[in-house]
Design a protein around this motif. Structure first.
Motif, PDB file in Angstrom:
ATOM      1  N   GLU A  22      -2.914  -6.659 -19.321  1.00 13.26           N
ATOM      2  CA  GLU A  22      -4.025  -5.798 -19.716  1.00 13.26           C
ATOM      3  C   GLU A  22      -4.645  -5.119 -18.499  1.00 13.26           C
ATOM      4  N   ALA A  23      -4.856  -5.859 -17.421  1.00 14.78           N
ATOM      5  CA  ALA A  23      -5.418  -5.281 -16.203  1.00 14.78           C
ATOM      6  C   ALA A  23      -4.478  -4.218 -15.625  1.00 14.78           C
ATOM      7  N   TYR A  24      -3.175  -4.498 -15.634  1.00 15.14           N
ATOM      8  CA  TYR A  24      -2.167  -3.554 -15.134  1.00 15.14           C
ATOM      9  C   TYR A  24      -2.192  -2.267 -15.954  1.00 15.14           C
ATOM     10  N   ASP A  25      -2.199  -2.393 -17.277  1.00 13.27           N
ATOM     11  CA  ASP A  25      -2.222  -1.218 -18.151  1.00 13.27           C
ATOM     12  C   ASP A  25      -3.481  -0.378 -17.935  1.00 13.27           C
ATOM     13  N   LEU A  26      -4.621  -1.041 -17.742  1.00 12.46           N
ATOM     14  CA  LEU A  26      -5.869  -0.318 -17.480  1.00 12.46           C
ATOM     15  C   LEU A  26      -5.809   0.410 -16.142  1.00 12.46           C
ATOM     16  N   MET A  27      -5.173  -0.213 -15.132  1.00 15.56           N
ATOM     17  CA  MET A  27      -5.005   0.433 -13.835  1.00 15.56           C
ATOM     18  C   MET A  27      -4.145   1.692 -13.976  1.00 15.56           C
ATOM     19  N   LEU A  28      -3.048   1.594 -14.737  1.00 16.50           N
ATOM     20  CA  LEU A  28      -2.185   2.753 -14.961  1.00 16.50           C
ATOM     21  C   LEU A  28      -2.936   3.872 -15.672  1.00 16.50           C
ATOM     22  N   GLN A  29      -3.748   3.513 -16.639  1.00 15.84           N
ATOM     23  CA  GLN A  29      -4.549   4.503 -17.360  1.00 15.84           C
ATOM     24  C   GLN A  29      -5.509   5.207 -16.396  1.00 15.84           C
ATOM     25  N   HIS A  30      -6.169   4.444 -15.536  1.00 17.29           N
ATOM     26  CA  HIS A  30      -7.097   5.000 -14.563  1.00 17.29           C
ATOM     27  C   HIS A  30      -6.360   5.945 -13.609  1.00 17.29           C
ATOM     28  N   ALA A  31      -5.159   5.551 -13.164  1.00 17.58           N
ATOM     29  CA  ALA A  31      -4.366   6.392 -12.259  1.00 17.58           C
ATOM     30  C   ALA A  31      -3.955   7.694 -12.950  1.00 17.58           C
ATOM     31  N   ALA A  32      -3.531   7.606 -14.199  1.00 15.22           N
ATOM     32  CA  ALA A  32      -3.122   8.798 -14.944  1.00 15.22           C
ATOM     33  C   ALA A  32      -4.303   9.752 -15.142  1.00 15.22           C
ATOM     34  N   GLU A  33      -5.480   9.205 -15.401  1.00 20.01           N
ATOM     35  CA  GLU A  33      -6.674  10.036 -15.565  1.00 20.01           C
ATOM     36  C   GLU A  33      -6.991  10.812 -14.296  1.00 20.01           C
TER      37      GLU A  33
END
Length: 107
Positions: free
Chosen positions: A60-71
């Protein structure tokens, strides 16, 4: 999205640094999960209930990090790391973080 624990990526060059990105989650064990894990500790070996909880929290933390990077417009995260802390008994925070960058192949 390319994610690596290294500070650079062979065959690519960083064309833009976008700053630190992170994903944070806080998880707790349920009463039943704690009871089941307590029984597993008596028998010894891998405590699968805790392993599953830790894996879900990291994912979950990894997926949220990827989302933040994509944003931010990144196509890669360099120097990715995890950190975890126990906030209180049975409550753990897991943080995934790294440097968001835009990379392109070297010519």
């Amino acid at each position: 999205m390319i994610v690596t624990t290294t500070n650079d990526l062979e065959g690519f060059r960083v064309i833009k640094h976008l700053g630190m990105v992170r994903g944070l989650t806080v998880r707790s064990r349920s009463v039943l999960g704690s009871l089941g894990a307590s029984l597993q500790t008596i028998l010894g070996g891998n405590i699968t209930l805790y392993t599953e909880l830790a894996e879900k929290a990291r994912e979950e933390a990894y997926d949220l990090m990827l989302q933040h990077a994509a944003e931010r417009g990144a196509n890669a995260v360099l120097a990715m790391r995890y950190d975890a802390n126990e906030i209180s008994d049975g409550v753990t925070e897991v943080l995934a973080y790294g440097s968001a960058v835009v990379i392109e192949p070297r010519s």
